[in-house]
Motif scaffolding. Structure first.
Motif, short mmCIF file in Angstrom:
data_model
loop_
_atom_site.label_atom_id
_atom_site.label_comp_id
_atom_site.label_asym_id
_atom_site.label_seq_id
_atom_site.Cartn_x
_atom_site.Cartn_y
_atom_site.Cartn_z
N MET A 131 0.79 -1.22 0.11
CA MET A 131 0.05 -0.03 0.17
C MET A 131 0.97 1.28 0.16
SD MET A 131 -2.93 -1.46 2.41
CE MET A 131 -4.02 0.02 2.76
N MET A 132 1.91 1.25 0.80
CA MET A 132 2.88 2.37 0.80
C MET A 132 3.51 2.73 -0.63
SD MET A 132 3.63 4.17 3.29
CE MET A 132 3.47 4.11 5.26
N ARG A 133 3.80 1.54 -1.40
CA ARG A 133 4.60 1.56 -2.51
C ARG A 133 3.51 1.96 -3.56
NH1 ARG A 133 8.84 -2.79 -3.66
NH2 ARG A 133 7.73 -3.35 -5.45
N GLY A 134 2.08 1.69 -3.46
CA GLY A 134 1.17 2.19 -4.29
C GLY A 134 1.07 3.83 -4.27
N GLN A 135 1.00 4.09 -2.83
CA GLN A 135 0.82 5.76 -2.84
C GLN A 135 2.22 6.68 -3.40
OE1 GLN A 135 -1.19 6.54 1.24
NE2 GLN A 135 -0.48 4.61 1.46
N LEU A 136 3.36 5.74 -3.15
CA LEU A 136 4.56 6.41 -3.71
C LEU A 136 4.40 6.39 -5.22
CD1 LEU A 136 7.11 4.62 -1.55
CD2 LEU A 136 7.02 7.01 -1.89
N ARG A 137 3.98 5.34 -6.02
CA ARG A 137 3.69 5.61 -7.37
C ARG A 137 2.88 6.39 -7.65
NH1 ARG A 137 4.21 -0.16 -7.02
NH2 ARG A 137 1.85 -0.35 -6.62
N GLU A 138 1.58 6.73 -7.12
CA GLU A 138 0.74 7.83 -7.43
C GLU A 138 1.06 9.04 -6.98
OE1 GLU A 138 -2.81 6.83 -5.13
OE2 GLU A 138 -3.27 5.06 -6.31
N GLY A 139 2.17 9.41 -6.34
CA GLY A 139 2.52 10.66 -5.91
C GLY A 139 1.96 11.08 -4.51
N SER A 140 0.99 10.37 -4.21
CA SER A 140 0.38 10.74 -2.81
C SER A 140 1.32 10.60 -1.70
CB SER A 140 -0.95 9.94 -2.55
OG SER A 140 -0.55 8.64 -2.56
N LEU A 141 2.24 10.01 -1.58
CA LEU A 141 3.28 9.89 -0.75
C LEU A 141 4.69 10.03 -1.55
CD1 LEU A 141 2.93 6.75 1.72
CD2 LEU A 141 2.30 9.46 2.15
N THR A 142 5.42 10.76 -0.74
CA THR A 142 6.67 11.06 -1.61
C THR A 142 7.81 11.34 -0.51
OG1 THR A 142 5.74 12.47 -3.28
CG2 THR A 142 7.87 12.92 -3.12
N LEU A 143 9.07 10.90 -1.00
CA LEU A 143 10.04 11.16 -0.06
C LEU A 143 11.14 11.90 -0.78
CD1 LEU A 143 11.82 10.28 2.47
CD2 LEU A 143 12.83 8.44 1.44
N LEU A 144 11.48 13.25 -0.17
CA LEU A 144 12.29 14.23 -0.59
C LEU A 144 13.54 14.21 0.17
CD1 LEU A 144 9.70 17.27 -1.15
CD2 LEU A 144 10.38 15.62 -2.87
N ARG A 145 14.55 14.42 -0.51
CA ARG A 145 15.91 14.59 0.03
C ARG A 145 16.34 15.97 -0.25
NH1 ARG A 145 20.04 9.67 -0.06
NH2 ARG A 145 18.72 9.14 1.56
N LEU A 146 16.94 16.58 0.86
CA LEU A 146 17.46 17.84 0.85
C LEU A 146 18.90 18.15 1.29
CD1 LEU A 146 14.09 18.31 1.81
CD2 LEU A 146 14.81 20.69 1.43
N ASP A 147 19.90 18.65 0.81
CA ASP A 147 21.10 18.85 1.44
C ASP A 147 21.11 20.47 1.80
OD1 ASP A 147 22.14 16.41 0.72
OD2 ASP A 147 22.42 17.21 -1.46
N VAL A 148 21.29 20.58 3.12
CA VAL A 148 20.93 21.89 3.81
C VAL A 148 22.52 22.30 4.55
CG1 VAL A 148 18.53 21.54 3.73
CG2 VAL A 148 20.05 20.88 5.77
N ASN A 149 22.41 23.53 4.82
CA ASN A 149 23.31 23.95 5.73
C ASN A 149 22.87 23.67 7.16
OD1 ASN A 149 25.22 25.21 3.89
ND2 ASN A 149 23.72 27.07 3.72
N ASP A 150 23.77 23.18 7.85
CA ASP A 150 23.32 22.88 9.49
C ASP A 150 23.40 24.08 10.30
OD1 ASP A 150 22.66 21.23 11.49
OD2 ASP A 150 24.57 20.30 11.62
#
Length: 409
Positions: A315-334
């Motif tokens: 179910m998680m993978r399905g939501q990721l495919r649809e775009g309703s769940l998304t994992l973003l990675r950000l590189d930021v100044n600490d």
């Protein structure tokens, strides 16, 4: 001995009050999705969660008094095991179930709950079967085969009687095939009652043994673990093969991805919990929807015994495919305040933050920077793109992880 329509009628009489007459329900969501009329036969409603109870009970009732006293043995790592155990217990028949060593503990526990003595032996079904044959010979037990038996086939065929009674206008039936007992029984009954009915079997890629037996199709034999393990059978039954050779319209061979998609759609759109093999009929629609367009289609949901962790991941993978769940990675100044700035940008576009993972100790990251993974919930992919554009305009380096680790949540 081959099953007959009369055997299936008798089986229905014997099963009355023993197993559920499961509902055949119209699925509005699937019908709209595939531009057809789809009815689902919910065999996952049975006590042990699958259709296997029908054939198991009919086979057990066929035994002589002496055979019942002596006991029975079966080989299975799932639904057949539980079905035999339950009805043997109700009929007071001593039962041994041989299960391969890699059988999930949950399935072992469920089988023992119904009073069977479980023996774990062999790395494969074939090895477990060899152990069972030795025990059966030594203890003079009757073997209960999961599909290559006329009584088993007759029991499974009662499903077709119920479906056509509930929905006589069906044009097509989609039936999962493992060893072939279910499809053989259904085809035997359905073709007797309605010769014009088109029946398609459904097999999983890598284990299309019935398709090879009937149509000489060529494929590489599967060795990998499959979500549709209930139909991952390398050698189909001889009796089912004889019955099906003149009664099938064809066999659809579906992929692992189609099975997963079907399980996900049934769970999240239909609120139906179904195992991989049980979703094979719906997977056939994803695989070849044009074949069934504008027809009235009956699909047997054969079972619902799926591990909760696997279902959650699907179910998680399905939501990721649809775009309703998304994992973003950000590189930021600490620096202080950076998380607040990110959260404000996401909230501005009605994104919902589900989880945040903050990495600053990895060697790959510069000492004064941090890596932040953020799981967000959105309406669709366009909303994700809007959020990412806004974060980039704020000066953040951001990318979407296409294959995230589902243990993140």
């Amino acid at each position: 001995m081959e099953s007959t329509f009369a055997d299936i009628q008798l089986a229905r009489t014997l099963l009355k009050g023993v197993v559920l007459k499961t509902p055949t329900l119209y699925s509005l969501s699937l019908s709209r999705l595939f531009n057809t009329k789809i009815f689902l036969k919910l065999e996952n409603f049975q006590e042990t969660g699958s259709f296997k109870e029908r054939g198991a009970y009919i086979k057990l009732k066929s035994l002589s008094y002496q055979e019942m006293r002596q006991g029975v043995i079966a080989v299975s790592k799932g639904n057949h095991a539980q079905a035999v155990a339950l009805h043997a217990q109700n009929l007071r028949i001593p039962t041994i179930i041989v299960m391969p060593l890699n059988t999930p503990p949950m399935k072992v526990g469920h089988t023992e709950r119904w009073g069977a003595r479980v023996i774990l032996a062999g790395k494969t079904f074939e090895e477990a079967n060899a152990v069972a044959e030795e025990i059966a010979k030594k203890e003079n037990l009757t073997s209960i085969h999961p599909y290559d038996d006329p009584h088993i086939i007759a029991g499974q065929g009662t499903i077709a009687l119920e479906m056509l009674e509930d929905q006589p206008d069906l044009d097509v039936l989609l039936v999962p095939i493992g060893g072939g007992g279910l499809c053989a029984g259904i085809a035997l009954a359905a073709k007797f009652l309605k010769p014009s009915l088109q029946i398609y079997g459904v097999e999983i890629k890598g284990y299309a043994s019935m398709s090879q037996a009937l149509y000489n199709t060529k494929e590489k034999k599967g060795e990998e673990i499959t979500l549709a393990d209930g139909i991952a059978v390398k050698h189909p039954g001889l009796l089912p093969k004889m019955i099906l050779k003149d009664r099938l319209e064809g066999i659809e061979i579906v992929t692992e991805e189609a099975i997963e998609h079907a399980v996900d759609v049934l769970a999240r759109q239909g609120n139906i919990i179904v195992e991989g093999a049980g979703a094979a009929g719906v997977a056939a629609l994803f695989h070849n929807s044009s074949l069934f367009k504008k027809k009235t289609v009956g699909i047997i949901i054969t079972g619902g015994n799926i591990d909760g962790r696997i279902l959650s991941s699907i179910m998680m993978r399905g939501q990721l495919r649809e775009g309703s769940l998304t994992l973003l990675r950000l590189d930021v100044n600490d620096v202080p305040g950076v998380l607040e700035k990110i959260a404000r940008a996401i909230a501005k576009h009605q994104g919902n933050i589900l989880e945040v993972k903050h990495q600053r100790l990895l060697y790959e990251i510069p000492i004064k920077m941090a890596e932040i993974d953020i799981m967000i919930e959105t309406q669709d992919k366009e909303q994700v793109n809007t959020i990412m554009r806004d974060l980039k305009s704020e000066g953040f380096s951001v990318r979407q992880l296409r294959h995230p680790n589902l243990n993140f949540l």
